[in-house]
Design a protein around this motif. Structure first.
Motif, mmCIF file in Angstrom:
data_model
loop_
_atom_site.group_PDB
_atom_site.id
_atom_site.type_symbol
_atom_site.label_atom_id
_atom_site.label_comp_id
_atom_site.label_asym_id
_atom_site.label_seq_id
_atom_site.Cartn_x
_atom_site.Cartn_y
_atom_site.Cartn_z
ATOM 1 N N UNK A 297 -17.057 -26.991 87.643
ATOM 2 C CA UNK A 297 -17.874 -27.575 87.211
ATOM 3 C C UNK A 297 -18.005 -28.509 88.550
ATOM 4 N N UNK A 298 -20.128 -28.365 89.066
ATOM 5 C CA UNK A 298 -20.173 -29.531 90.011
ATOM 6 C C UNK A 298 -21.025 -30.725 89.375
ATOM 7 N N UNK A 299 -20.254 -32.162 89.324
ATOM 8 C CA UNK A 299 -21.484 -33.408 88.922
ATOM 9 C C UNK A 299 -21.428 -33.701 90.128
ATOM 10 N N UNK B 183 -15.878 -30.837 90.558
ATOM 11 C CA UNK B 183 -15.386 -31.294 91.198
ATOM 12 C C UNK B 183 -16.815 -32.812 91.191
ATOM 13 N N UNK B 184 -16.385 -33.986 92.208
ATOM 14 C CA UNK B 184 -17.692 -34.798 91.647
ATOM 15 C C UNK B 184 -18.326 -34.967 93.203
ATOM 16 N N UNK C 22 -18.934 -27.491 97.657
ATOM 17 C CA UNK C 22 -18.102 -27.585 95.938
ATOM 18 C C UNK C 22 -17.726 -26.387 95.533
ATOM 19 N N UNK C 23 -18.959 -26.152 95.311
ATOM 20 C CA UNK C 23 -19.781 -24.400 94.487
ATOM 21 C C UNK C 23 -18.182 -23.544 95.727
ATOM 22 N N UNK C 24 -18.307 -23.537 96.539
ATOM 23 C CA UNK C 24 -17.639 -22.020 97.794
ATOM 24 C C UNK C 24 -16.291 -22.688 97.467
ATOM 25 N N UNK C 25 -15.386 -23.765 97.033
ATOM 26 C CA UNK C 25 -14.043 -24.276 97.106
ATOM 27 C C UNK C 25 -13.757 -23.532 95.298
ATOM 28 N N UNK D 43 -27.355 -22.246 100.105
ATOM 29 C CA UNK D 43 -27.067 -22.021 101.152
ATOM 30 C C UNK D 43 -24.986 -22.014 101.018
ATOM 31 N N UNK D 44 -24.954 -21.673 99.645
ATOM 32 C CA UNK D 44 -23.602 -21.281 99.360
ATOM 33 C C UNK D 44 -23.757 -19.394 99.447
#
Length: 548
Positions: A171-173, A206-207, A218-221, A251-252
């Motif tokens: 989850x990316x916040x 991931x914030x 963050x998506x890549x991580x 973009x990712x």
């Protein structure tokens, strides 16, 4: 099938259509009349009865229901034993239930004698939850009808369970100045509850700033951390497929497959993919635990399905989930757990009474309910833990003799207590004290005995599943090889009669007076017949897998 008044001379082997009460005996609806039953009817002055007689080619109701169930069987689906022309199908695993509605409609259109009812398509189900019921309406079905139904259903995947996969979710916040921390925490809590409810796990959240670059990084991580599903919860709701969240997916290295859905709340959802990993930008309503379109998509993904744009565009019928005043169960009142894939279904509320007030005369000076087993667990704890593990709620423990010690043994268990001041007067006093504590919204009461620790939660749930006062199953009684056992489940309608009982007796005698409202549930072992009254018998208690 021949139905109607049947002379007793022609009634042998016929099926009784209505319950007949005789002196000292009740012949229940569905009884196959034998010589003994016919003799009893003659002695009572009867000359005929309303009954059903099989004709050539007719298949008895239980056999007919079983054959239809066999034709519909699928992996991870279990069936009940046939009884009164009914077979129920159950899920053996948590997952997404799918059904070919067209096939079910065609089966139901073959003949009025065979009916199949199921949960809605794409329902989220738990293990052991009922999926469908097959009911043969009369006492038999023509063999030719069954042959047609079997040919239609067999091998067609009419119903299926798609088990949930233990996906790892990232989850990316995103954050913007001025957003309250409580809002951010609420979004994480709601998402985590949904994921856990579908048997998944969450990676560390991931914030990041509400900007395309940080979100893409963050998506890549999260991909590198092993995410099977990627989610973006924006501080500001996504309003276009070129907005920050969707743009970050592209973009990712991903693509956007669809934006929006005909489900409200949930319109503003964005479906994308990075390689083989689904990537979703969540609608703002996903911060709430209330049912919304995201739940529908999420359940399908966890069930191993690739959610396509066409599938999303087909969710409009039934997609109006927005709160309205007329809705019988506002979502705000629903528990904070993963909601079902369809509107909530009403479950019958049955409470459990555990009778633990007796003086244990046969084991005096010991109190048998408090004698520990090999693991140090007192018997009353076993019984209560079994009740708590079932779907009965609340669990009420009736105390009397050594009240304080019983309550101490159950300390920490989420039970209610009802004290029977007159427990020395016998079983009826304990029963009445417990019934007085039954919540006003309970539709039934499961009366459990404190000295029957081998009756497990699945056994209790079998009784609950059989309970249906509208269909005449208002008293549910377990049996083993035809012998009557405990516990018994009673509809609320019998509470006034139960409260009028006196002396050292329970309520079982009332079942004889209401035989037409009684259903027997056969059990696989004799646990429903076994109570433990002596020190010697307690030594034979098997290992217990319940809570400590």
């Amino acid at each position: 099938m021949i139905f109607g008044p049947t002379p007793l001379d022609e009634a042998k082997g016929a099926v009784l259509a209505h319950t007949v009460r005789l002196a000292g005996r009740v012949l229940k609806k569905g009884t196959v009349l034998d010589e003994g039953a016919i003799a009893a009817l003659r002695e009572a002055g009867k000359r005929d009865v309303i009954a059903a007689r099989m004709e050539a080619g007719d298949v008895p109701e239980d056999e007919a229901a079983d054959r239809v169930a066999d034709a519909l069987m699928a992996p991870l689906v279990a069936k009940s034993r046939a009884a009164t022309g009914r077979v129920n199908l159950f899920a053996e695993s948590a997952g997404l239930f799918t059904v070919d509605a067209g096939l079910i409609d065609r089966i139901n259109a073959v003949d009025e004698s065979v009916t199949v009812a199921t949960l809605p398509n794409n329902s989220v189900v738990a293990a052991k939850e009922m999926l469908a019921t097959i009911k043969v309406i009369p006492f038999s079905s023509p063999g030719r009808v069954l042959q047609v139904v079997e040919a239609m259903a067999r091998g067609r995947a009419g119903i299926a369970i798609h088990p949930f996969q233990p996906l790892s979710v990232g989850l990316v916040l995103t954050e913007l100045p001025g957003i309250k921390e409580s809002v951010m925490e609420g979004a994480v809590e709601a998402t985590e509850a949904r994921i856990k409810g579908l048997l998944g796990t969450m990676l560390p959240v991931e914030r990041v700033r509400h900007e395309e670059g940080p979100v893409a990084e963050a998506l890549t991580r999260l991909r590198k951390a092993g995410a099977d599903l990627l989610l973006v919860a924006g501080a500001s709701a996504v309003v276009d497929r070129r907005d920050i969240g969707p743009a970050a997916i592209v973009r990712a290295g991903g693509v956007i497959e669809h934006f929006g859905m005909p489900v409200d709340p949930g319109n503003l959802i964005c479906l994308g993919r990075i390689g083989d990993i689904p990537a979703l930008v969540l609608p703002g309503c996903a911060r709430s635990p209330k049912l919304n379109g995201f739940d529908w998509v999420l359940a399908r993904i966890f069930a191993g399905r690739r959610v396509t744009a066409r599938e999303v565009m087909g969710m409009g019928v039934g997609g109006l989930l927005k709160e309205i005043e007329a809705r019988p169960l506002p979502r705000a009142d629903a528990p904070r757990v993963t909601p079902p894939a369809t509107a909530p279904r009403r479950a019958r509320k049955v409470c459990a009474l555990v009778l633990a007030a007796g003086r244990s005369r046969r084991m005096a000076p010991l109190n048998k309910l408090l004698v520990p087993d090999t693991k140090g667990l007192p018997m009353i704890l076993r019984v209560v833990d079994n009740a708590l593990a079932s779907h009965a709620s609340p669990v009420i423990v009736v105390t009397g003799h050594e009240r304080e010690r019983i309550e101490e043994a159950l300390a920490g268990r989420p039970v209610l207590f009802a004290h029977a001041e007159g427990y020395s007067e016998g079983l009826s006093a304990s029963l009445k004290a417990g019934l007085a504590a039954v919540p006003p919204d309970a539709e039934g009461v499961l009366v459990c005995l404190g000295d029957m620790p081998l009756v497990t939660a699945p056994m209790l749930d079998r009784l609950l599943n059989a309970f249906d006062p509208e269909e005449g199953r208002a008293i549910v009684q377990p049996t083993y090889r035809g012998k009557q056992g405990n516990p018994m489940l009673w509809s609320r309608e019998f509470l006034p009669q139960m409260l009028a009982i006196s002396g050292d007796v329970g309520a079982r005698h009332l079942a004889g007076k209401h035989a037409d409202r009684l259903v027997d549930v056969e059990m696989a072992n004799d646990a429903v017949l076994r109570d433990f009254d002596t020190t010697e018998s307690l030594k034979g208690l098997p290992e217990f897998a319940g809570k400590k």
